[in-house]
Motif scaffolding. Structure first.
Motif, PDB file in Angstrom:
ATOM      1  N   ALA A 303      21.848   7.141  -0.459  1.00  0.00           N
ATOM      2  CA  ALA A 303      21.963   7.023  -2.060  1.00  0.00           C
ATOM      3  C   ALA A 303      20.735   7.526  -2.731  1.00  0.00           C
ATOM      4  O   ALA A 303      20.883   7.857  -3.909  1.00  0.00           O
ATOM      5  CB  ALA A 303      22.402   5.416  -2.420  1.00  0.00           C
ATOM      6  N   GLY A 304      19.392   7.421  -2.302  1.00  0.00           N
ATOM      7  CA  GLY A 304      18.462   7.863  -2.892  1.00  0.00           C
ATOM      8  C   GLY A 304      17.860   7.041  -3.757  1.00  0.00           C
ATOM      9  O   GLY A 304      17.038   7.686  -4.991  1.00  0.00           O
ATOM     10  N   HIS A 305      18.047   5.936  -4.022  1.00  0.00           N
ATOM     11  CA  HIS A 305      17.535   4.898  -5.178  1.00  0.00           C
ATOM     12  C   HIS A 305      16.673   4.081  -4.721  1.00  0.00           C
ATOM     13  O   HIS A 305      16.174   3.281  -5.510  1.00  0.00           O
ATOM     14  CB  HIS A 305      18.823   4.491  -5.872  1.00  0.00           C
ATOM     15  CG  HIS A 305      19.852   5.220  -6.645  1.00  0.00           C
ATOM     16  ND1 HIS A 305      19.585   6.134  -7.238  1.00  0.00           N
ATOM     17  CD2 HIS A 305      21.126   4.997  -6.082  1.00  0.00           C
ATOM     18  CE1 HIS A 305      20.679   6.810  -7.341  1.00  0.00           C
ATOM     19  NE2 HIS A 305      21.653   6.166  -6.841  1.00  0.00           N
ATOM     20  N   ALA A 306      15.999   3.988  -3.358  1.00  0.00           N
ATOM     21  CA  ALA A 306      15.363   2.850  -2.910  1.00  0.00           C
ATOM     22  C   ALA A 306      13.842   3.237  -3.633  1.00  0.00           C
ATOM     23  O   ALA A 306      13.441   4.516  -3.715  1.00  0.00           O
ATOM     24  CB  ALA A 306      14.877   2.974  -1.557  1.00  0.00           C
ATOM     25  N   ALA A 307      13.004   2.165  -3.887  1.00  0.00           N
ATOM     26  CA  ALA A 307      11.788   2.101  -4.394  1.00  0.00           C
ATOM     27  C   ALA A 307      10.711   1.664  -3.508  1.00  0.00           C
ATOM     28  O   ALA A 307      10.577   0.430  -3.151  1.00  0.00           O
ATOM     29  CB  ALA A 307      11.771   1.294  -5.664  1.00  0.00           C
ATOM     30  N   GLY A 308      10.373   2.547  -2.619  1.00  0.00           N
ATOM     31  CA  GLY A 308       9.616   1.933  -1.365  1.00  0.00           C
ATOM     32  C   GLY A 308      10.530   2.235   0.013  1.00  0.00           C
ATOM     33  O   GLY A 308      11.350   3.019  -0.080  1.00  0.00           O
ATOM     34  N   LYS A 309       9.922   1.518   0.895  1.00  0.00           N
ATOM     35  CA  LYS A 309      10.482   1.635   2.153  1.00  0.00           C
ATOM     36  C   LYS A 309      11.592   0.672   2.592  1.00  0.00           C
ATOM     37  O   LYS A 309      11.992  -0.516   2.094  1.00  0.00           O
ATOM     38  CB  LYS A 309       9.531   1.533   3.401  1.00  0.00           C
ATOM     39  CG  LYS A 309       8.384   2.503   3.345  1.00  0.00           C
ATOM     40  CD  LYS A 309       9.221   3.792   3.533  1.00  0.00           C
ATOM     41  CE  LYS A 309       9.669   4.120   4.825  1.00  0.00           C
ATOM     42  NZ  LYS A 309       8.810   4.355   5.888  1.00  0.00           N
ATOM     43  N   ILE A 310      12.839   1.119   3.287  1.00  0.00           N
ATOM     44  CA  ILE A 310      13.791   0.267   3.874  1.00  0.00           C
ATOM     45  C   ILE A 310      13.345  -0.075   5.138  1.00  0.00           C
ATOM     46  O   ILE A 310      13.090   0.883   6.114  1.00  0.00           O
ATOM     47  CB  ILE A 310      15.240   1.385   3.974  1.00  0.00           C
ATOM     48  CG1 ILE A 310      15.379   1.705   2.444  1.00  0.00           C
ATOM     49  CG2 ILE A 310      16.255   0.301   4.541  1.00  0.00           C
ATOM     50  CD1 ILE A 310      16.550   2.892   2.320  1.00  0.00           C
ATOM     51  N   ILE A 311      13.518  -1.269   5.449  1.00  0.00           N
ATOM     52  CA  ILE A 311      12.891  -1.886   6.868  1.00  0.00           C
ATOM     53  C   ILE A 311      14.387  -2.296   7.693  1.00  0.00           C
ATOM     54  O   ILE A 311      15.079  -3.024   6.999  1.00  0.00           O
ATOM     55  CB  ILE A 311      12.000  -2.916   6.909  1.00  0.00           C
ATOM     56  CG1 ILE A 311      11.006  -2.358   5.892  1.00  0.00           C
ATOM     57  CG2 ILE A 311      11.575  -3.494   7.938  1.00  0.00           C
ATOM     58  CD1 ILE A 311      10.050  -1.176   6.495  1.00  0.00           C
ATOM     59  N   LEU A 312      14.146  -2.256   8.755  1.00  0.00           N
ATOM     60  CA  LEU A 312      15.085  -2.503   9.906  1.00  0.00           C
ATOM     61  C   LEU A 312      14.205  -3.902  10.715  1.00  0.00           C
ATOM     62  O   LEU A 312      13.074  -3.658  11.446  1.00  0.00           O
ATOM     63  CB  LEU A 312      15.516  -1.892  10.844  1.00  0.00           C
ATOM     64  CG  LEU A 312      16.643  -0.746  10.188  1.00  0.00           C
ATOM     65  CD1 LEU A 312      17.133   0.376  11.509  1.00  0.00           C
ATOM     66  CD2 LEU A 312      17.714  -1.266   9.581  1.00  0.00           C
ATOM     67  N   MET A 313      14.644  -5.063  10.664  1.00  0.00           N
ATOM     68  CA  MET A 313      14.205  -6.158  11.620  1.00  0.00           C
ATOM     69  C   MET A 313      15.126  -6.075  12.871  1.00  0.00           C
ATOM     70  O   MET A 313      16.117  -6.608  12.772  1.00  0.00           O
ATOM     71  CB  MET A 313      13.960  -7.407  10.847  1.00  0.00           C
ATOM     72  CG  MET A 313      13.281  -7.431   9.404  1.00  0.00           C
ATOM     73  SD  MET A 313      11.432  -7.191   9.988  1.00  0.00           S
ATOM     74  CE  MET A 313      10.837  -8.474  10.997  1.00  0.00           C
TER      75      MET A 313
END
Length: 317
Positions: A303-313
């Motif tokens: 979607a291109g709207h993240a501010a910073g990183k997306i994390i998987l735990m």
């Protein structure tokens, strides 16, 4: 081991969550018990088949290149690490393997996690920080005292680019982002922030020594008038229409077009680790997902709207 994988290229619907064998460890690799991974655009572009000439047709494939965790085993030639060490690093783009309980990574690109970072923070660093460093320092040849503009300043790469430009001595840093992210970009050290929903930096009279498009939303042809003499325009994934004409024009101009292909250099990641320990650079996390929701995480990235990183735990789901 638990993992997210796909058996054919396609939409996010091809992603599966299940059991796969642990990676087979090579002599120069460490096996990491992954605590956290990050989601990058390269993950879903590879899944879609856009990198097929590089990734090939071998399945199943596990997405992801950024890992942070604990060394579980070491190859017989490994000398720098022992089981139990906290480490992070970037797996080769052509290999992948981060969306899993265990991942194998070369010793030479594996680095101890800074004491002031958690696993999820460490997973937010490798690919995007390395991209920002290599784009500014190597391709952009950023010198102390220069003016730099970073387009996509609130993206994963852009957030590190703002901070690294400051560490490298840029005299004036301008970030371009949306309204929602203006304060974040200012807090990271940008001297000026342009809200692209209200104004177009390419229409400004300001000129820059270096323009780095961290999200590949502009072109050299459109941006070159914003460059000073001997200015440089660096982009992550150039528009195919811009490549041939842009490179041809830049050959006969003192304003140069450069593209960045990130290298998994251990020495560069060690330098970034030093800056993190000195609190000159820090990761920014936008959202955290459990491993089993990797498909949802990739949709969010697309979607291109993240501010910073997306994390998987991976641990503690």
């Amino acid at each position: 081991m638990r993992a997210v994988f796909y058996n054919k290229y396609g939409s996010v619907d091809v992603l599966q969550y299940g059991e796969l064998p642990k990676p087979v460890l090579k002599h120069d690799q460490v096996l990491v018990r992954v605590h956290a991974a990050s989601v990058n655009p390269v993950d879903w572009k590879a899944r879609e088949g856009k990198m097929m000439p590089v990734t090939g047709l071998t399945f199943p494939r596990i997405p992801g290149v950024d890992i942070a965790g604990v060394v579980a085993e070491i190859g017989r030639d490994v000398e720098s690490f022992l089981p139990g060490d906290r480490v992070f690093g970037m797996i080769s783009d052509t290999v992948g393997g981060a969306y899993a309980e265990y991942a194998a990574i070369s010793e030479k690109v594996t680095v101890p996690i800074p004491d002031n970072l958690t696993y999820k923070q460490a997973a937010a660093v490798p690919l995007t920080a390395l991209t920002a460093l290599q784009a500014l320092r190597d391709k952009g040849e950023l010198k102390a005292g220069e003016k730099v503009l970073i387009n996509g300043a609130s993206s994963g790469v852009g957030i590190f680019a703002i901070q690294i430009a400051k560490v490298l001595g840029a005299a004036e840093i301008t970030g371009v982002c949306s309204t929602d992210h203006v304060q974040l970009v200012k807090s990271l050290g940008a001297d000026n922030v342009i809200d692209y929903t209200e104004e177009d930096f390419m229409q400004h009279k300001q000129k820059y020594d270096l323009i780095f498009d961290a999200v590949a939303k502009t072109t050299y042809l459109d941006s070159k008038d914003c460059l000073k003499h001997h200015g440089r325009y660096v982009t992550t994934v150039p528009d195919p229409k811009d490549i041939a004409l842009g490179f041809m024009l830049s050959v006969f101009s003192d304003k140069k077009l450069k593209t960045i292909i990130t290298k998994d250099r251990g020495e560069d990641l060690k330098l970034i680790k030093h800056w993190i320990e000195a609190e000159q650079v820090k990761p920014v996390i936008d959202k955290i997902f459990p491993l089993k929701k990797a498909a949802e995480a990739q949709k969010y990235s697309e979607a291109g709207h993240a501010a910073g990183k997306i994390i998987l735990m991976i641990d503690g789901e």
